[in-house]
Design a protein around this motif. Structure first.
Motif, mmCIF file in Angstrom:
data_model
loop_
_atom_site.group_PDB
_atom_site.id
_atom_site.type_symbol
_atom_site.label_atom_id
_atom_site.label_comp_id
_atom_site.label_asym_id
_atom_site.label_seq_id
_atom_site.Cartn_x
_atom_site.Cartn_y
_atom_site.Cartn_z
ATOM 1 N N ASP A 272 0.855 -1.187 0.000
ATOM 2 C CA ASP A 272 0.000 0.000 0.000
ATOM 3 C C ASP A 272 0.888 1.233 0.000
ATOM 4 O O ASP A 272 1.741 1.389 0.864
ATOM 5 C CB ASP A 272 -0.829 0.030 1.292
ATOM 6 N N PRO A 275 -2.032 7.430 -2.133
ATOM 7 C CA PRO A 275 -2.980 7.325 -3.245
ATOM 8 C C PRO A 275 -2.405 7.630 -4.635
ATOM 9 O O PRO A 275 -2.600 6.832 -5.558
ATOM 10 C CB PRO A 275 -4.071 8.330 -2.867
ATOM 11 N N MET A 307 8.467 -0.697 7.190
ATOM 12 C CA MET A 307 7.774 0.548 6.888
ATOM 13 C C MET A 307 6.299 0.380 6.548
ATOM 14 O O MET A 307 5.529 1.299 6.651
ATOM 15 C CB MET A 307 8.481 1.284 5.753
ATOM 16 N N PHE A 308 5.903 -0.767 6.099
ATOM 17 C CA PHE A 308 4.510 -0.918 5.716
ATOM 18 C C PHE A 308 3.778 -1.831 6.675
ATOM 19 O O PHE A 308 2.880 -2.546 6.301
ATOM 20 C CB PHE A 308 4.411 -1.403 4.283
ATOM 21 N N ARG B 27 -0.878 13.087 2.377
ATOM 22 C CA ARG B 27 -1.270 12.631 1.047
ATOM 23 C C ARG B 27 -2.550 11.795 1.109
ATOM 24 O O ARG B 27 -3.274 11.662 0.154
ATOM 25 C CB ARG B 27 -0.152 11.805 0.415
ATOM 26 N N GLU B 28 -2.799 11.199 2.276
ATOM 27 C CA GLU B 28 -4.006 10.379 2.429
ATOM 28 C C GLU B 28 -5.185 11.201 2.930
ATOM 29 O O GLU B 28 -6.270 10.651 3.143
ATOM 30 C CB GLU B 28 -3.744 9.222 3.395
ATOM 31 N N ARG B 56 -3.994 0.735 8.003
ATOM 32 C CA ARG B 56 -3.446 0.541 6.660
ATOM 33 C C ARG B 56 -2.669 1.758 6.173
ATOM 34 O O ARG B 56 -2.878 2.256 5.076
ATOM 35 C CB ARG B 56 -4.561 0.196 5.671
ATOM 36 N N LEU B 57 -1.806 2.225 7.053
ATOM 37 C CA LEU B 57 -0.955 3.370 6.731
ATOM 38 C C LEU B 57 0.480 2.994 7.079
ATOM 39 O O LEU B 57 0.705 2.150 7.944
ATOM 40 C CB LEU B 57 -1.366 4.582 7.574
ATOM 41 N N PRO B 58 1.462 3.646 6.445
ATOM 42 C CA PRO B 58 2.854 3.391 6.832
ATOM 43 C C PRO B 58 3.084 3.795 8.289
ATOM 44 O O PRO B 58 2.440 4.722 8.799
ATOM 45 C CB PRO B 58 3.653 4.293 5.892
ATOM 46 N N LYS B 262 -9.254 13.063 -2.041
ATOM 47 C CA LYS B 262 -7.916 12.589 -1.680
ATOM 48 C C LYS B 262 -7.848 11.078 -1.459
ATOM 49 O O LYS B 262 -6.940 10.439 -1.930
ATOM 50 C CB LYS B 262 -7.408 13.322 -0.442
ATOM 51 N N MET B 263 -8.766 10.531 -0.711
ATOM 52 C CA MET B 263 -8.764 9.080 -0.523
ATOM 53 C C MET B 263 -10.153 8.651 -0.090
ATOM 54 O O MET B 263 -10.333 8.078 0.969
ATOM 55 C CB MET B 263 -7.700 8.651 0.503
ATOM 56 N N THR B 320 -8.341 9.594 -5.811
ATOM 57 C CA THR B 320 -7.108 10.324 -5.518
ATOM 58 C C THR B 320 -7.398 11.793 -5.792
ATOM 59 O O THR B 320 -8.426 12.126 -6.381
ATOM 60 C CB THR B 320 -5.957 9.893 -6.444
ATOM 61 N N GLU B 321 -6.455 12.644 -5.396
ATOM 62 C CA GLU B 321 -6.697 14.065 -5.663
ATOM 63 C C GLU B 321 -6.695 14.359 -7.160
ATOM 64 O O GLU B 321 -7.149 15.410 -7.587
ATOM 65 C CB GLU B 321 -5.684 14.940 -4.928
#
Lengths: 396, 396
Positions: A272, A275, A307-308, B27-28, B56-58, B262-263, B320-321
């Motif tokens: 992931d 986006p 990192m993920f 960014r998300e 579900r993010l870094p 954006k998401m 996405t944006e």
């Protein structure tokens, strides 16, 4: 597995899957005929509607294929479609479909549901074999999937009909998915292409000792596939560098490796990302004439990827007759994460010292740091990742 | 649900999700902050690694959001991140996250795993309500999903955090997914846009009698969304006509309906089509700046759709944006399956008579044929589909 000798009779048509697909001019190609046979084999007796459902084809296409297979003497109707003895021989001995080994449904939701009991022993064996893997090389974007993940992948591929009787190519395999697939003993050919000789040596040894018959080829995928591998496979599986260019290079080589483009399958693991980067990844996939048939988030778990959150997605991609590699010839640009987004990582030792790790640093990887010991207190373990620092000049 | 009154204190920051997302330039987008809060709420106490995994993010992004939420007084650390009383009030009363209703994991594999026992009563109610639906109109590509499917969809959306406290738009809803979502009683707003007044009348009645608060809008989606619906929703769900243009029109309207690009999430159901057509569909999706985050084959089952073995896929798409509708303004071209690929279907009555059914024929649909009876023997049931005949002039 039943009906011995029948296959030795000369069949009127030596390759009915190919000839029916071509005669019917099927948009789904040979894969559609194979799926129909596979479903009848699996269900033993099946009506057209359930057959279409299982084969994931429209009912009229399914019914037409069934009629052709009846004409060819491979199926007959008996309150549903059943295999004739000739069909049974063809399916098991020529196509190599072995449904029986996969009794429980394959777990598709990553870590959420357990691996079926009947595979406990196989999982144990895989765990032992996984310990033989050389340390992951982050500069090659290696990160070892857990043995559970490798086995889940193999079971999933098997359930989709993509191992039994198939020629399968693994583009990079520090996860040992080829070994998990090999332990199922259903594939016709398993080939691993990897740049890491240490890894291939382990796979060779494991394959030899366990009679898995895995073929290994040492090759840098930035170069085109070796001639002998081009167009030689039914199925491709890869867990490429998690960069857009990494995906493009690996998927391009995968497309070149396929025997037919009409509806072949590529298993692709990918992380992931934010986006806009995910959009680039998906545009790269559709841009190559390939599309997502199934996408399972959080399928893959890794022991090393910090990192993920150690989790990535698994996509089952389908090619089309319009598929075309984005990268042909030698790829000259950057591809690995460390090249595309150069970063260093700062680890903290339990003693409090912070140590910078990364390409070009004294400690190229945390494994090197562990081996040499903390420069301040000498400890060989107890390092925790504090932060990542992006170096200038990065790009995707 | 807990801590009453706390929300009445004036919070220093009235919209911390928005201000943190903007301050961090995530960014998300706001979705990332919301997910972190949601995970802490769900897990009660959670370490950063598990938090990142759940959201579900870094990890670095998760850790940075966590720190901002601590600064804002919504989280504190206590052997893991926990909500402060102010955070708890914000999450439950302002964001409207109600995790408790969804105790069992949502079944994601379509018919393969059962609906959890705790929803048996809800399913029964939905079954009863589904019987009120007017007959499906194939010329509008209507085909009723089973009540199980509608409930599975709602549970899946809920598990993804896409119902609780959210404004959700259903673009077409002869499946009554809005009703299933309404029965869960967690959404902030549920709106259905459909062209079929008969259907909207039923939804209005069901909503009124069951206190579901569903808003209905009669509208032809070939026209742009009514002004009042533009940019007004967090989540969109649609099961459009299974043509490339149907997808483009419905997804375009969906993009216009979203508050943030954006998401945000669009739930899209779509049939399996031949490979080149699927490629077109996926290229249309990525072309609009949207990508597949999850794709579950065989998720949706229908009672009326004969040609695709009554099964379609469910995609969870992420915007996405860069998202942009492919269709703006009024859509003047063909869109419904019957327009794009004009066909007639030939049914056989048990008496042996074959009857042609389709737009422009005496019997427009098989429902009409059943109502009027077989022209040869007068029977009102026992018709089986024999074949589809494509009419000239079809195109995608």
């Amino acid at each position: 597995m039943s009906s011995t000798g029948v296959d030795k009779r000369k069949r009127a048509d030596p390759d009915p899957v190919a000839s029916i697909a071509s005669r019917m001019n099927l948009r789904e190609g040979e894969e559609a005929v194979r799926r129909v046979l596979r479903e009848v084999h699996r269900m033993r007796k099946v009506g057209t509607k359930d057959l279409a459902r299982g084969a994931r084809l429209p009912i009229p296409v399914t019914a037409a294929i069934r009629r052709e297979l009846e004409k060819g003497g491979l199926l007959r109707r008996e309150g549903g479609a059943v295999l004739t003895p000739e069909g049974e021989a063809y399916v098991t001995e020529v196509l190599g479909l072995v449904w029986g080994v996969n009794k429980a449904p394959a777990p598709r939701d990553g870590g959420r549901s357990p691996i079926p009991d009947e595979y406990t022993e196989m999982l144990e064996r895989l765990r032992t074999l996984s310990e033989l893997r050389p340390a992951a090389m982050p500069q090659l974007d290696q990160a070892h999937a857990t043995p559970e993940t490798s086995l889940r992948r193999a079971l999933y591929m098997q359930e989709e009909g993509d191992l039994g009787g198939r020629d399968v190519l693994f583009l990079g395999d520090d996860d040992l998915t080829s070994v998990a697939a090999g332990l199922l003993k259903v594939a016709r050919k398993l080939t691993v292409v990897d740049i890491d000789e240490r890894l291939l040596k382990v796979i060779d040894e494991v394959s030899m000792e366990n009679g898995l018959g895995i073929e290994t080829v040492c090759h840098d995928l930035r170069k085109p596939l070796p001639e002998g591998l081009m167009g030689g496979f039914d199925i491709v599986a890869t867990d490429p560098p998690y960069t857009v260019s990494g995906l493009e290079v690996f998927l391009s080589r995968g497309i070149e490796a396929l025997r037919s483009l009409k509806m072949s399958t590529v298993y692709l693991s990918f992380a992931d990302k934010p986006p806009l980067e995910m959009l680039e990844v998906h545009r790269a996939i559709t841009g190559m004439g390939v599309f997502v048939r199934e996408l399972i988030p959080r399928f893959n778990e890794y022991v090393g990827a910090e990192m993920f959150a150690n989790i990535t997605s698994l996509m089952r991609l389908s090619t089309t007759e319009d598929a075309e590699p984005a990268v042909k010839g030698v790829y000259e640009d950057v591809m690995y994460t460390g090249e595309v987004n150069p970063t260093v990582r700062v680890y903290r030792c339990r003693c409090g010292a912070e140590v910078t790790v990364g390409a070009g640093e004294t400690y190229g990887t945390v494994e090197v740091l562990k081996e040499r010991g903390c420069p301040s207190c000498g400890a060989h373990e107890g390092f925790s990742l504090r932060r990542r620092v992006k170096l200038p000049g990065g790009r995707r």
